[in-house]
Write an enzyme that holds these catalytic residues in place. Structure first.
Site, PDB file in Angstrom:
ATOM      1  N   ALA A  77       0.956  -1.167   0.201  1.00  0.00           N
ATOM      2  CA  ALA A  77      -0.330  -0.087  -0.123  1.00  0.00           C
ATOM      3  C   ALA A  77       0.598   1.393   0.378  1.00  0.00           C
ATOM      4  CB  ALA A  77      -0.754  -0.161   1.157  1.00  0.00           C
ATOM      5  N   ARG A 107      -8.845  -2.703  -9.861  1.00  0.00           N
ATOM      6  CA  ARG A 107      -9.042  -1.929  -8.027  1.00  0.00           C
ATOM      7  C   ARG A 107      -9.143  -1.206  -7.880  1.00  0.00           C
ATOM      8  NH1 ARG A 107      -4.943  -5.328  -4.748  1.00  0.00           N
ATOM      9  NH2 ARG A 107      -6.712  -5.449  -3.082  1.00  0.00           N
TER      10      ARG A 107
END
Ligand code: DQA
Length: 144
Positions: A77, A107
């Site tokens: 992330a 996504r």
């Protein structure tokens, strides 16, 4: 012989348990073994580092200077917001290839942006854990 550092960021130690529908069933250890086999075939040397801590990843990138010919990094992330990791990649004059197991573009929107990719030689995403192997091969072939 090329020496390549493989860096994995936060939550990648949870591979195999974490969202198998997205990341598959392989554990990080299994992935390491696949990378080691590939390295052997390429006559390359690989070292592995995984951390959930941003500063530790930055220290590893700095420490790679003069020791490694290339870096394969999956910043997890941090990809999407760590200017500090981006700057660390810019600090070292080593070719870096960014890898994402999942296709981040399919996504959530926050995953579509990588702040680190613009300072990398290239990015591979959506090809599962084989992405690490392709990145390693490219770094060994060079001229990235
Ligand atoms: C990831 C994609 C990131 O968005 C996510 O935060 C990860 C894994 C991937 O490998 O697909 O931790 O980098």
């Amino acid at each position: 012989m090329k020496k390549v550092l493989i860096i994995n960021g936060p939550n990648l130690n949870m591979l195999g348990i974490r969202e198998p529908g997205v990341y598959g069933n392989e554990t990080l250890e299994t992935v390491y073994q696949k990378i080691k086999n590939k390295a052997q075939a390429l006559k390359a040397e690989v070292e592995f580092f995984q951390s959930n801590i941003e500063g530790e990843i930055i220290n590893q990138i700095h420490g790679a200077l003069g020791k490694f010919d290339g870096i394969v990094i999956n910043p997890g992330a941090f990809t999407h917001y760590s200017y500090a990791i981006r700057d660390a990649i810019s600090c070292v004059n080593i070719p870096v290839i960014e890898v994402h197991i999942s296709n981040v573009h399919k996504r959530e929107e926050f995953r579509h942006k990588s702040v680190t990719a613009p300072v990398c030689a290239g990015q591979i995403c959506g090809l599962g854990t084989n992405g690490y192997l392709y990145a390693l091969e490219e770094l060994c072939n060079e001229q990235v």
